[in-house]
Design a protein around this motif. Sequence first.
Motif, PDB file in Angstrom:
ATOM      1  N   ALA A 114       0.824  -1.213   0.000  1.00  0.00           N
ATOM      2  CA  ALA A 114       0.000   0.000   0.000  1.00  0.00           C
ATOM      3  C   ALA A 114       0.854   1.256   0.000  1.00  0.00           C
ATOM      4  CB  ALA A 114      -0.933  -0.002   1.206  1.00  0.00           C
ATOM      5  N   LYS A 115       2.015   1.194   0.635  1.00  0.00           N
ATOM      6  CA  LYS A 115       2.888   2.357   0.660  1.00  0.00           C
ATOM      7  C   LYS A 115       3.519   2.614  -0.701  1.00  0.00           C
ATOM      8  CE  LYS A 115       3.966   4.778   3.384  1.00  0.00           C
ATOM      9  NZ  LYS A 115       4.088   5.479   2.122  1.00  0.00           N
ATOM     10  N   VAL A 116       3.596   1.596  -1.524  1.00  0.00           N
ATOM     11  CA  VAL A 116       4.223   1.738  -2.842  1.00  0.00           C
ATOM     12  C   VAL A 116       3.193   2.022  -3.917  1.00  0.00           C
ATOM     13  CG1 VAL A 116       5.638   0.573  -4.586  1.00  0.00           C
ATOM     14  CG2 VAL A 116       6.079   0.175  -2.145  1.00  0.00           C
ATOM     15  N   TYR A 117       2.031   1.391  -3.816  1.00  0.00           N
ATOM     16  CA  TYR A 117       1.015   1.492  -4.865  1.00  0.00           C
ATOM     17  C   TYR A 117      -0.290   2.036  -4.284  1.00  0.00           C
ATOM     18  CZ  TYR A 117       4.221  -1.793  -7.072  1.00  0.00           C
ATOM     19  OH  TYR A 117       5.334  -2.397  -7.586  1.00  0.00           O
ATOM     20  N   GLY A 118      -0.654   3.253  -4.627  1.00  0.00           N
ATOM     21  CA  GLY A 118      -1.981   3.763  -4.327  1.00  0.00           C
ATOM     22  C   GLY A 118      -2.193   4.389  -2.980  1.00  0.00           C
ATOM     23  N   GLY A 119      -1.483   3.917  -1.953  1.00  0.00           N
ATOM     24  CA  GLY A 119      -1.634   4.509  -0.629  1.00  0.00           C
ATOM     25  C   GLY A 119      -2.930   4.160   0.071  1.00  0.00           C
ATOM     26  N   ARG A 120      -3.570   3.033  -0.318  1.00  0.00           N
ATOM     27  CA  ARG A 120      -4.834   2.644   0.313  1.00  0.00           C
ATOM     28  C   ARG A 120      -4.745   1.190   0.778  1.00  0.00           C
ATOM     29  NH1 ARG A 120      -6.519   5.494  -4.328  1.00  0.00           N
ATOM     30  NH2 ARG A 120      -7.555   7.456  -3.834  1.00  0.00           N
ATOM     31  N   LEU A 121      -5.041   0.971   2.064  1.00  0.00           N
ATOM     32  CA  LEU A 121      -5.066  -0.365   2.655  1.00  0.00           C
ATOM     33  C   LEU A 121      -6.491  -0.652   3.104  1.00  0.00           C
ATOM     34  CD1 LEU A 121      -3.393  -2.830   3.601  1.00  0.00           C
ATOM     35  CD2 LEU A 121      -3.052  -1.609   5.778  1.00  0.00           C
ATOM     36  N   TYR A 122      -7.031  -1.796   2.681  1.00  0.00           N
ATOM     37  CA  TYR A 122      -8.456  -2.075   2.847  1.00  0.00           C
ATOM     38  C   TYR A 122      -8.672  -3.411   3.550  1.00  0.00           C
ATOM     39  CZ  TYR A 122     -13.179  -3.345   1.213  1.00  0.00           C
ATOM     40  OH  TYR A 122     -14.483  -3.758   1.125  1.00  0.00           O
ATOM     41  N   PHE A 123      -9.478  -3.397   4.620  1.00  0.00           N
ATOM     42  CA  PHE A 123      -9.827  -4.590   5.381  1.00  0.00           C
ATOM     43  C   PHE A 123     -11.292  -4.939   5.143  1.00  0.00           C
ATOM     44  CE2 PHE A 123      -6.125  -3.054   7.553  1.00  0.00           C
ATOM     45  CZ  PHE A 123      -5.536  -4.149   8.185  1.00  0.00           C
ATOM     46  N   PRO A 124     -11.583  -5.997   4.375  1.00  0.00           N
ATOM     47  CA  PRO A 124     -12.966  -6.467   4.303  1.00  0.00           C
ATOM     48  C   PRO A 124     -13.444  -6.917   5.681  1.00  0.00           C
ATOM     49  CG  PRO A 124     -11.661  -7.392   2.524  1.00  0.00           C
ATOM     50  CD  PRO A 124     -10.701  -6.747   3.481  1.00  0.00           C
ATOM     51  N   MET A 125     -14.753  -7.041   5.831  1.00  0.00           N
ATOM     52  CA  MET A 125     -15.314  -7.348   7.133  1.00  0.00           C
ATOM     53  C   MET A 125     -14.813  -8.685   7.676  1.00  0.00           C
ATOM     54  SD  MET A 125     -19.324  -7.448   8.276  1.00  0.00           S
ATOM     55  CE  MET A 125     -19.548  -5.749   7.703  1.00  0.00           C
ATOM     56  N   GLY A 126     -14.504  -8.719   8.965  1.00  0.00           N
ATOM     57  CA  GLY A 126     -14.047  -9.932   9.617  1.00  0.00           C
ATOM     58  C   GLY A 126     -13.050  -9.631  10.714  1.00  0.00           C
ATOM     59  N   VAL A 127     -12.528 -10.677  11.349  1.00  0.00           N
ATOM     60  CA  VAL A 127     -11.546 -10.555  12.421  1.00  0.00           C
ATOM     61  C   VAL A 127     -10.234 -11.170  11.951  1.00  0.00           C
ATOM     62  CG1 VAL A 127     -10.965 -11.160  14.801  1.00  0.00           C
ATOM     63  CG2 VAL A 127     -13.327 -10.615  14.198  1.00  0.00           C
ATOM     64  N   TYR A 128      -9.170 -10.374  11.939  1.00  0.00           N
ATOM     65  CA  TYR A 128      -7.854 -10.800  11.461  1.00  0.00           C
ATOM     66  C   TYR A 128      -6.906 -10.904  12.648  1.00  0.00           C
ATOM     67  CZ  TYR A 128      -9.872  -9.169   7.076  1.00  0.00           C
ATOM     68  OH  TYR A 128     -10.700  -8.980   5.996  1.00  0.00           O
ATOM     69  N   GLY A 129      -6.177 -12.002  12.744  1.00  0.00           N
ATOM     70  CA  GLY A 129      -5.222 -12.170  13.820  1.00  0.00           C
ATOM     71  C   GLY A 129      -3.823 -11.768  13.402  1.00  0.00           C
ATOM     72  N   THR A 130      -3.033 -11.296  14.372  1.00  0.00           N
ATOM     73  CA  THR A 130      -1.625 -11.012  14.102  1.00  0.00           C
ATOM     74  C   THR A 130      -0.799 -11.404  15.314  1.00  0.00           C
ATOM     75  OG1 THR A 130       0.023  -9.366  13.470  1.00  0.00           O
ATOM     76  CG2 THR A 130      -1.779  -8.594  14.870  1.00  0.00           C
ATOM     77  N   SER A 131       0.321 -12.088  15.076  1.00  0.00           N
ATOM     78  CA  SER A 131       1.214 -12.531  16.140  1.00  0.00           C
ATOM     79  C   SER A 131       2.364 -11.565  16.370  1.00  0.00           C
ATOM     80  CB  SER A 131       1.776 -13.918  15.803  1.00  0.00           C
ATOM     81  OG  SER A 131       2.455 -13.887  14.552  1.00  0.00           O
ATOM     82  N   ASP A 132       2.410 -10.478  15.598  1.00  0.00           N
ATOM     83  CA  ASP A 132       3.495  -9.499  15.749  1.00  0.00           C
ATOM     84  C   ASP A 132       3.007  -8.157  15.210  1.00  0.00           C
ATOM     85  OD1 ASP A 132       5.927  -8.413  16.377  1.00  0.00           O
ATOM     86  OD2 ASP A 132       7.113  -9.798  15.168  1.00  0.00           O
ATOM     87  N   THR A 133       3.831  -7.130  15.412  1.00  0.00           N
ATOM     88  CA  THR A 133       3.482  -5.774  14.996  1.00  0.00           C
ATOM     89  C   THR A 133       3.297  -5.673  13.487  1.00  0.00           C
ATOM     90  OG1 THR A 133       4.683  -4.816  16.856  1.00  0.00           O
ATOM     91  CG2 THR A 133       4.284  -3.388  14.965  1.00  0.00           C
ATOM     92  N   ILE A 134       2.262  -4.960  13.079  1.00  0.00           N
ATOM     93  CA  ILE A 134       2.060  -4.618  11.673  1.00  0.00           C
ATOM     94  C   ILE A 134       2.596  -3.206  11.479  1.00  0.00           C
ATOM     95  CG2 ILE A 134       0.387  -4.298   9.819  1.00  0.00           C
ATOM     96  CD1 ILE A 134      -1.461  -6.195  11.463  1.00  0.00           C
ATOM     97  N   ASN A 135       3.695  -3.099  10.762  1.00  0.00           N
ATOM     98  CA  ASN A 135       4.340  -1.812  10.523  1.00  0.00           C
ATOM     99  C   ASN A 135       3.749  -1.193   9.263  1.00  0.00           C
ATOM    100  OD1 ASN A 135       6.008   0.355  10.084  1.00  0.00           O
ATOM    101  ND2 ASN A 135       7.918  -0.781  10.356  1.00  0.00           N
ATOM    102  N   LEU A 136       3.007  -0.120   9.435  1.00  0.00           N
ATOM    103  CA  LEU A 136       2.379   0.552   8.302  1.00  0.00           C
ATOM    104  C   LEU A 136       3.356   1.416   7.523  1.00  0.00           C
ATOM    105  CD1 LEU A 136      -0.959   1.635  10.007  1.00  0.00           C
ATOM    106  CD2 LEU A 136      -0.600  -0.324   8.488  1.00  0.00           C
ATOM    107  N   GLY A 137       4.565   1.560   8.017  1.00  0.00           N
ATOM    108  CA  GLY A 137       5.567   2.363   7.327  1.00  0.00           C
ATOM    109  C   GLY A 137       5.505   3.803   7.769  1.00  0.00           C
ATOM    110  N   GLY A 138       5.916   4.701   6.892  1.00  0.00           N
ATOM    111  CA  GLY A 138       5.917   6.119   7.190  1.00  0.00           C
ATOM    112  C   GLY A 138       5.882   6.918   5.915  1.00  0.00           C
ATOM    113  N   ALA A 139       5.479   8.174   6.018  1.00  0.00           N
ATOM    114  CA  ALA A 139       5.387   9.029   4.839  1.00  0.00           C
ATOM    115  C   ALA A 139       5.436  10.477   5.264  1.00  0.00           C
ATOM    116  CB  ALA A 139       4.091   8.757   4.066  1.00  0.00           C
ATOM    117  N   ASN A 140       5.742  11.357   4.299  1.00  0.00           N
ATOM    118  CA  ASN A 140       5.677  12.774   4.580  1.00  0.00           C
ATOM    119  C   ASN A 140       4.276  13.297   4.268  1.00  0.00           C
ATOM    120  OD1 ASN A 140       5.505  13.150   1.776  1.00  0.00           O
ATOM    121  ND2 ASN A 140       7.707  13.450   1.573  1.00  0.00           N
ATOM    122  N   LYS A 141       4.065  14.585   4.429  1.00  0.00           N
ATOM    123  CA  LYS A 141       2.719  15.131   4.286  1.00  0.00           C
ATOM    124  C   LYS A 141       2.217  15.122   2.850  1.00  0.00           C
ATOM    125  CE  LYS A 141       4.542  19.882   4.234  1.00  0.00           C
ATOM    126  NZ  LYS A 141       4.510  21.181   4.930  1.00  0.00           N
TER     127      LYS A 141
END
Length: 304
Positions: A114-141
Amino acid sequence: MPRLTTFAPADIDSIAVADTVSDLTSLAAPVLVDGAEYRTRGYTTVADGGGNVYVYNATGKSGVTVDGGFFIAGPGADDYFEAVDKTTCNVKQFGATADGTDSKTELQAAAAAAKVYGGRLYFPMGVYGTSDTINLGGANKECGLEVTTEGVNNEKFNYINDGLADTPQTTVRNLGTAVVWLGTDGGGPVFTWSGSSLVWDGPAIWGKLLYSGSSTNTPEVGFEVTKATGLGTGRNRWKQLSVTDCDIALHANGTTNVDQFQVDRLLVDGCDYGFQSENAQNTANVFGNVMVHTIGESVFYYKD
């Protein structure tokens, strides 16, 4: 044997259709044609929400980043499939499953794309598990990230059962979509962002999910913001942020300059702190509607 069908031109322009990504990547010549389009009905299973349309490239895999979503390795040494539409990263099209099991690898791959293409991250309905940190990255304004969910009215919050529990839970939940922590006790954060211009209208963050067999480990932080060097100044906005069962719901890290927070709606349940700032420059924050069900220490805490 891979499942493949071809519809008539009147249907979908003679695009070959495979049931799953696994079926697609098991194909071979003469079915695979360089430059042709191929459609999948699902990612792991038919109708799981991860279906997509890809273009087959017979060569050039070494020049792309195979991420399991926008770019999928083909059956040969140098071939690959490329998603036709890369404007939005649907986490299910990267293999994430909305059943509460661990999808950390798939969610991280979608966030990175998402940080490389389009800048949009989309979660369809449901419950998603994660065993570690999800790093969304960083960006300027000038180049931020927008995180959204499906099929929920994010203007409303309610007391609802999470849908996976053996017994009903009457805890405050964001309607419809969540990411639940499956990692170590005191680990995390669940999400981290290190820049400006984040717009979050995304899933709820659950520190734990009390259904049979689930872990009772809870993370230290639900959502943490830091600031990478050289990314300028700006504002991060949460249209709504729902966090349960974390030590700290929303945290401004104290090691670097952190920009202004604008939080339209903050919903907190089972946390010690709703918002904690350890950064002297993170003071001009704006909070709209704050809803607290249970809190251990303080809703707002500015730490020197």
